[in-house]
Scaffold this motif. Structure first.
Motif, PDB file in Angstrom:
ATOM      1  N   LYS A 176       0.818  -1.213   0.000  1.00  0.00           N
ATOM      2  CA  LYS A 176       0.000   0.000   0.000  1.00  0.00           C
ATOM      3  C   LYS A 176       0.850   1.260   0.000  1.00  0.00           C
ATOM      4  O   LYS A 176       0.409   2.317  -0.445  1.00  0.00           O
ATOM      5  N   ILE A 177       2.062   1.145   0.522  1.00  0.00           N
ATOM      6  CA  ILE A 177       3.003   2.268   0.542  1.00  0.00           C
ATOM      7  C   ILE A 177       4.323   1.785  -0.032  1.00  0.00           C
ATOM      8  O   ILE A 177       4.844   0.746   0.383  1.00  0.00           O
ATOM      9  N   MET A 198       0.288   5.351  -1.553  1.00  0.00           N
ATOM     10  CA  MET A 198       1.301   6.398  -1.428  1.00  0.00           C
ATOM     11  C   MET A 198       2.634   5.925  -1.979  1.00  0.00           C
ATOM     12  O   MET A 198       3.033   4.777  -1.773  1.00  0.00           O
TER      13      MET A 198
END
Length: 250
Positions: A176-177, A198
């Motif tokens: 997710k990052i 992100m």
């Protein structure tokens, strides 16, 4: 990428506890210059090395793996495994545990001579002595380690492969990052990930627009953070818009 071989490390530790140590000790002590080698010292050294390597590897997987891998079930399994390994390590360091306790617990004495190996069951039972409390505790702790190793191997839903490129893509596409460098950011164009929220690019003082454009093509990405020092060397490619937006680099 060491996290790819986690199953092999678990299998290696299980094998050590179930049969490999007994065979290892017999083979090593067969050498003329190592007949007096301590079984306890050998077990402490080999087990500590293998368990330390496995713990570091599983810690790395836990910290960097996707959220669907880092479940509560896995967390409890890892905690129980680490506790079992620590308990066995500590048990081997207790002064009350003797060389003979380890040999009996791992049945090293039963294969040291052909006469013992081919003795009858009746004869073995006749001369068998009751197990001491230390032997029982070593066997109980050993069995607990094997049980927890098997459990973690079963519940940890993490790939086991030797294909570095496949593993790299898996980790990127399940994250997710993402933390990236300018030279790696442009390679995100091949990523089919709808989970990345992100992207953080470090060393961004040297970044070029073309290197970060690929990241904007990811449909799920919401934030891109560029971190850098404008006192560092600038990008070798001059920006055509930096003077317009009043930044040293765009």
């Amino acid at each position: 990428m060491p996290c790819m071989v986690w199953k092999s490390k678990i299998d290696g530790l299980i094998s050590l506890l179930e049969k490999e140590f007994r065979e290892m000790y017999t083979k090593v002590t067969a050498e003329a210059d190592k007949k007096n080698l301590s079984a306890l010292a050998l077990l402490k050294k080999v087990f500590k090395y293998k368990s330390d390597v496995l713990i570091k590897l599983l810690d790395t997987i836990w910290l960097h793996s996707p959220s669907d891998v880092s479940s509560q079930r896995v967390a409890k399994g890892l905690a129980a495994l680490f506790d079992a390994l620590a308990t066995f390590n500590n048990l081997l360091s207790i002064e009350a545990v003797t060389e003979n306790d380890v040999k009996i617990a791992f049945e090293c004495a039963s294969i040291t001579s052909s006469r013992v190996k081919f003795s009858t069951v009746k004869s073995r039972n006749k001369h068998r002595q009751p197990m001491s409390a230390n032997v029982k505790e070593i066997r109980r702790s050993k069995d607990k380690c094997v049980e927890q190793l098997e459990y973690v191997k079963r519940v940890l839903n993490f790939p086991h492969t030797k294909n570095v490129e496949w593993m790299r893509r898996y980790l990127i596409e399940e994250s997710k990052i993402l933390l990236s460098t300018p030279s790696d950011a442009h390679g995100l164009h091949y990523v089919s990930n709808d989970k990345i929220r992100m992207l953080i690019v470090i060393g961004a003082a040297q970044i070029k627009e073309c290197e970060v454009v690929a990241a904007f093509s990811l449909p799920s990405i919401g934030h891109i953070s560029l971190i850098g020092d404008d006192a560092q060397l600038c990008s070798p490619t001059k920006s055509e818009v930096s003077h317009v937006i009043l930044q040293a680099n765009s």
